[in-house]
Design a protein around this motif. Structure first.
Motif, PDB file in Angstrom:
ATOM      1  N   ILE B 268     -40.320 121.289 -17.608  1.00  8.49           N
ATOM      2  CA  ILE B 268     -41.324 121.523 -18.635  1.00  8.49           C
ATOM      3  C   ILE B 268     -42.733 121.250 -18.101  1.00  8.49           C
ATOM      4  N   LEU B 269     -42.829 120.274 -17.211  1.00  7.45           N
ATOM      5  CA  LEU B 269     -44.117 119.956 -16.582  1.00  7.45           C
ATOM      6  C   LEU B 269     -44.465 120.971 -15.504  1.00  7.45           C
ATOM      7  N   CYS B 270     -43.482 121.308 -14.685  1.00 10.10           N
ATOM      8  CA  CYS B 270     -43.742 122.253 -13.593  1.00 10.10           C
ATOM      9  C   CYS B 270     -44.179 123.598 -14.138  1.00 10.10           C
ATOM     10  N   ARG B 271     -43.609 123.976 -15.271  1.00 10.36           N
ATOM     11  CA  ARG B 271     -44.012 125.232 -15.886  1.00 10.36           C
ATOM     12  C   ARG B 271     -45.511 125.197 -16.197  1.00 10.36           C
ATOM     13  N   ARG B 272     -45.983 124.095 -16.788  1.00 12.27           N
ATOM     14  CA  ARG B 272     -47.408 123.989 -17.101  1.00 12.27           C
ATOM     15  C   ARG B 272     -48.269 123.923 -15.835  1.00 12.27           C
ATOM     16  N   TYR B 273     -47.828 123.169 -14.842  1.00 15.73           N
ATOM     17  CA  TYR B 273     -48.613 123.080 -13.600  1.00 15.73           C
ATOM     18  C   TYR B 273     -48.663 124.435 -12.905  1.00 15.73           C
ATOM     19  N   ALA B 274     -47.572 125.188 -12.988  1.00 21.07           N
ATOM     20  CA  ALA B 274     -47.575 126.518 -12.356  1.00 21.07           C
ATOM     21  C   ALA B 274     -48.610 127.417 -13.030  1.00 21.07           C
ATOM     22  N   ILE B 275     -48.679 127.360 -14.352  1.00 17.36           N
ATOM     23  CA  ILE B 275     -49.706 128.129 -15.071  1.00 17.36           C
ATOM     24  C   ILE B 275     -51.094 127.669 -14.637  1.00 17.36           C
ATOM     25  N   ALA B 276     -51.267 126.364 -14.532  1.00 17.72           N
ATOM     26  CA  ALA B 276     -52.586 125.814 -14.193  1.00 17.72           C
ATOM     27  C   ALA B 276     -52.999 126.198 -12.777  1.00 17.72           C
ATOM     28  N   LEU B 277     -52.057 126.187 -11.850  1.00 15.82           N
ATOM     29  CA  LEU B 277     -52.380 126.563 -10.473  1.00 15.82           C
ATOM     30  C   LEU B 277     -52.752 128.040 -10.412  1.00 15.82           C
ATOM     31  N   GLU B 278     -52.011 128.846 -11.152  1.00 18.01           N
ATOM     32  CA  GLU B 278     -52.307 130.280 -11.193  1.00 18.01           C
ATOM     33  C   GLU B 278     -53.713 130.519 -11.769  1.00 18.01           C
ATOM     34  N   GLU B 279     -54.036 129.815 -12.857  1.00 16.58           N
ATOM     35  CA  GLU B 279     -55.373 129.953 -13.454  1.00 16.58           C
ATOM     36  C   GLU B 279     -56.463 129.532 -12.470  1.00 16.58           C
ATOM     37  N   ALA B 280     -56.128 128.590 -11.578  1.00 19.57           N
ATOM     38  CA  ALA B 280     -57.100 128.120 -10.580  1.00 19.57           C
ATOM     39  C   ALA B 280     -57.108 129.022  -9.349  1.00 19.57           C
ATOM     40  N   GLY B 281     -56.319 130.094  -9.396  1.00 19.98           N
ATOM     41  CA  GLY B 281     -56.315 131.037  -8.284  1.00 19.98           C
ATOM     42  C   GLY B 281     -55.494 130.573  -7.092  1.00 19.98           C
ATOM     43  N   LEU B 282     -54.554 129.656  -7.321  1.00 14.01           N
ATOM     44  CA  LEU B 282     -53.754 129.112  -6.222  1.00 14.01           C
ATOM     45  C   LEU B 282     -52.300 129.557  -6.337  1.00 14.01           C
TER      46      LEU B 282
END
Lengths: 304, 304
Positions: B268-282
């Motif tokens: 559940i956390l990794c899903r959110r971090y994956a979205i956040a990394l994508e939004e940061a262009g990573l």
């Protein structure tokens, strides 16, 4: 006139001379709005300032500011949008039904929106800022009212142009009381005490380094575990981190108007903010804490 | 071999094949170290994995990692300084007195110091990172283990080079439970739920704007008061703010090695971090959550 600064956990009443704004008498109690039963505000006010009302003229204004104008207070006063000065606020006062005075008036809180449209609000601090404006003059300046929710306001031309709130004091208290950082702190170390200036300055310097606030916060624990920070240094170091981050962000957002920063609030906090501003290379000018009375008097003069 | 990941609030045991690292059997309970009376760790372990011990050879290694090696655990294992890989960790194991196995060994936590000398520590995550290293290869890379205390580690050459902890998860929980922000949130909205992706992304975008985290936090309340954020959006928006600030700071501090970021932890956390990394262009690469077992097996192989 009578001015009331009625907050969440405190009640302050001032009997003042309309023209000079001089405080003739004052009453301070801990009867904040949370202590007043719903619908009981008129009664509570009459009980608190009854003797004054008996001697004031019937048309003497009674002005109230603070959380008494919130949803949890006497009546909700809508937020007035910035920029706003005494004239705009005077036009937005709410008349309260109160047998003790014909002109019992509620000061609205202020709202603002930043460049991206995100809102911010204040309730009570607008009156302190009105009090501060007289001392600041007409030029553009940055004012800081430190507290649970620190307010940084841009003022100019006799008005409050905009502002930003930082949750610094509440984050500090919440982390000390409920996080792993509090378990490191010395018992009774939760207060913003006089001591610990060295640890406070260490926290300020740390805040200027990279890594981000969330990393710096955990560093407080790591420093403690490694024996690099004593238990009694936890609170001042943590405060230094938070206030350092607050000031860096607030000054960057405030543009070039930050010299000097006008500072007003509780002595113990202003002392720390003055150290922090100095460490950041900024001049500051401290103002007396009783700005709410001065602001209420200024607003009352506008009614005449 | 037997591997144990014994944390503050959980106990995970793995019976594994030494050579392949394959997990043959597993036990998971909520008997974290805080549930074990002082001096009662050997007894608790024997009770939990007794049947396994009865069938394993007497010299089969039993490796323990996690908070069981902290001051509140079985025995305090001193932190080993980075850079450290399987070889350095194997040399720093602590032999525990345990009637059930001749080689009952405690994995040390790791410490690091940043360029300015400020320390950081981990205990348990080093073993997960050892497990991750096999999948990452020899090149320098950045790994993120999100959680109560998120760990960002630079790895390379088969070792953990250094790391930084962000207090993100604990700050989020503390603010939701004990600050004014929690009063805005919808009841039961304290969990990192599946919904609220739009509000989460709004928080991420806000984190990239100026003003600082302490101001952005108060903005959560202002948005709620102005009707710009629904109660059920409070939690995801706040998470977006915090994770956005964490990632921006961690990636800046991690230098140019952040593509892809290696991500491992609860779904559940990794899903959110994956979205956040994508939004940061990573770019990011997700790894299985059971890295502790893999790391314990890798360390056991080094003992042979």
């Amino acid at each position: 006139m009578i001015g009331i600064d009625w907050g969440t956990s405190s009640f302050r009443a001032y009997r003042m001379d309309d023209r000079s704004g001089a405080v003739l008498e004052r009453i301070e109690t801990g009867q904040g709005i949370l202590e007043v039963p719903p619908g009981g505000f008129a009664e509570a006010l009459a009980a608190a300032i009854g003797p004054w009302l008996a001697t004031e003229p019937a048309d003497a204004p009674v002005l109230l500011c603070g959380m008494v104008g919130s949803r949890q207070g006497w009546q909700e006063a809508p937020y007035l949008a910035c920029p706003a000065g005494p004239a705009e606020i005077a036009r937005a006062l709410t008349l309260l039904p109160f047998a003790g005075a014909r002109r019992c008036l509620l000061v609205p809180g202020l709202s603002t929106r930043d460049a991206t449209g995100v809102p911010d609000v204040m309730r009570g601090e607008e009156t302190k800022l009105i009090g501060l404006l007289e001392e600041v003059g007409e030029g553009e300046a940055l004012a800081c009212l430190p507290g649970t929710h620190s307010k940084w306001a841009r003022v100019g031309g006799g008005r409050i142009l905009g502002f930003a709130t930082h949750m610094t004091g509440e984050v500090r208290a919440t982390l000390l009381e409920h996080s792993i950082l509090g378990r490191l702190a010395a018992p009774g170390g939760g207060g913003a005490g006089e001591g610990g200036d060295d640890a406070f300055r260490r926290g300020l310097r740390r805040a200027r380094e990279g890594g981000g606030l969330l990393h710096h916060l955990f560093g407080t624990r790591a420093l403690g575990l490694m024996g690099d920070l004593a238990p009694e240094e936890t609170e001042p170091y943590l405060s230094g981190l938070l206030i350092g981050h607050e000031i860096a962000a607030a000054v960057a957002a405030g543009g070039g108007a930050a010299d000097p920063v006008h500072l007003a609030g509780a002595d113990i906090l202003c002392r720390r903010y003055a150290i922090a501003l100095e460490e950041a290379g900024l001049a500051c000018r401290r103002h007396e804490a009783d700005l709410a009375a001065r602001g209420l008097a200024r607003l009352a003069r506008g009614l005449a």
